[in-house]
Design an enzyme around this catalytic site. Structure first.
Site, PDB file in Angstrom:
ATOM      1  N   ARG A 101      -0.923  -5.477   4.725  1.00  0.00           N
ATOM      2  CA  ARG A 101       0.004  -5.013   3.586  1.00  0.00           C
ATOM      3  C   ARG A 101       1.081  -4.348   4.343  1.00  0.00           C
ATOM      4  O   ARG A 101       0.958  -3.776   5.354  1.00  0.00           O
ATOM      5  CB  ARG A 101      -0.955  -4.335   2.720  1.00  0.00           C
ATOM      6  CG  ARG A 101      -2.331  -4.581   2.123  1.00  0.00           C
ATOM      7  CD  ARG A 101      -3.131  -3.652   1.465  1.00  0.00           C
ATOM      8  NE  ARG A 101      -3.652  -2.820   2.426  1.00  0.00           N
ATOM      9  CZ  ARG A 101      -4.667  -1.959   2.039  1.00  0.00           C
ATOM     10  NH1 ARG A 101      -4.898  -1.841   0.802  1.00  0.00           N
ATOM     11  NH2 ARG A 101      -4.913  -1.205   2.943  1.00  0.00           N
ATOM     12  N   GLU A 146     -11.357   5.495  -4.871  1.00  0.00           N
ATOM     13  CA  GLU A 146     -11.954   4.261  -4.892  1.00  0.00           C
ATOM     14  C   GLU A 146     -12.596   3.855  -6.196  1.00  0.00           C
ATOM     15  O   GLU A 146     -13.005   4.749  -6.684  1.00  0.00           O
ATOM     16  CB  GLU A 146     -13.223   4.244  -3.738  1.00  0.00           C
ATOM     17  CG  GLU A 146     -12.693   4.390  -2.182  1.00  0.00           C
ATOM     18  CD  GLU A 146     -11.874   3.134  -1.955  1.00  0.00           C
ATOM     19  OE1 GLU A 146     -12.237   2.156  -2.135  1.00  0.00           O
ATOM     20  OE2 GLU A 146     -10.655   3.258  -1.494  1.00  0.00           O
ATOM     21  N   ARG A 156       0.976  -1.234  -0.173  1.00  0.00           N
ATOM     22  CA  ARG A 156      -0.156   0.024  -0.210  1.00  0.00           C
ATOM     23  C   ARG A 156       0.900   1.289  -0.050  1.00  0.00           C
ATOM     24  O   ARG A 156       1.901   1.142   0.716  1.00  0.00           O
ATOM     25  CB  ARG A 156      -1.060  -0.146   1.392  1.00  0.00           C
ATOM     26  CG  ARG A 156      -1.662   1.294   1.468  1.00  0.00           C
ATOM     27  CD  ARG A 156      -2.969   1.094   0.599  1.00  0.00           C
ATOM     28  NE  ARG A 156      -4.034   1.896   1.028  1.00  0.00           N
ATOM     29  CZ  ARG A 156      -3.979   3.284   0.918  1.00  0.00           C
ATOM     30  NH1 ARG A 156      -3.080   3.951   0.440  1.00  0.00           N
ATOM     31  NH2 ARG A 156      -4.979   4.143   1.275  1.00  0.00           N
TER      32      ARG A 156
END
Length: 154
Positions: free
Chosen positions: A88, A54, A46
């Site tokens: 992540r 989004e 990330r």
């Protein structure tokens, strides 16, 4: 058997400690990639300090495509910061020419600085410049930040 387990442990450690190089094998969206390590394991990364639109938001596809254009199937350097609650690796992604992918996306107006998690003054300046120039998502009259969109969907 021990050697295989040791290699996996080392590659898992490398994915969250310090920095590592790998090849971008998948672009999930405008701020998340998957990187193949030399040990043939993959790490989901990330991009630190930014938040891209989004899916379904204006400029989401453009942000994802920009990441593909700049990084897909290329070797990048990840300077890790931490891990998130999804497991992540959070990090700064550097392209082979030394540019920061994180900063490039903000500069292009394809991501916000994620101020909840970043006080990086360079990102602040890049976002202000993109807003002033009305680049990317800043061409919209009042773009909705992704964190607000996620909160509204809950």
């Amino acid at each position: 058997m021990f050697v295989a387990i040791a290699c996996l442990a080392i590659s898992a450690f490398a994915a969250w400690a310090g920095s590592f190089d790998g090849r971008v094998v998948k672009v999930l969206d405008g701020d998340t990639i998957e990187v193949l390590l030399p040990e043939k394991t993959t790490v989901r990364v990330r991009l630190a300090g930014i938040d891209a639109p989004e899916r379904g938001q204006p400029f989401s596809r453009m942000a994802t495509q920009a990441v593909r254009d700049m990084a897909a199937e290329k070797t990048v350097r990840i300077e890790t910061q931490s891990k998130d609650w999804y497991g992540r690796t959070i990090g700064d992604v550097f392209l082979s020419d030394g540019r920061s992918l994180n900063r490039e996306l903000v500069h292009l107006g394809l991501a916000w600085q994620y101020r909840r998690y970043s006080n990086d003054q360079e990102l602040t300046a890049l976002e202000a410049e993109a807003r002033k120039a009305r680049r990317g998502l800043w061409s919209e009259p009042d773009p909705t930040p992704p964190w607000q969109r996620r909160r509204e969907k809950r």
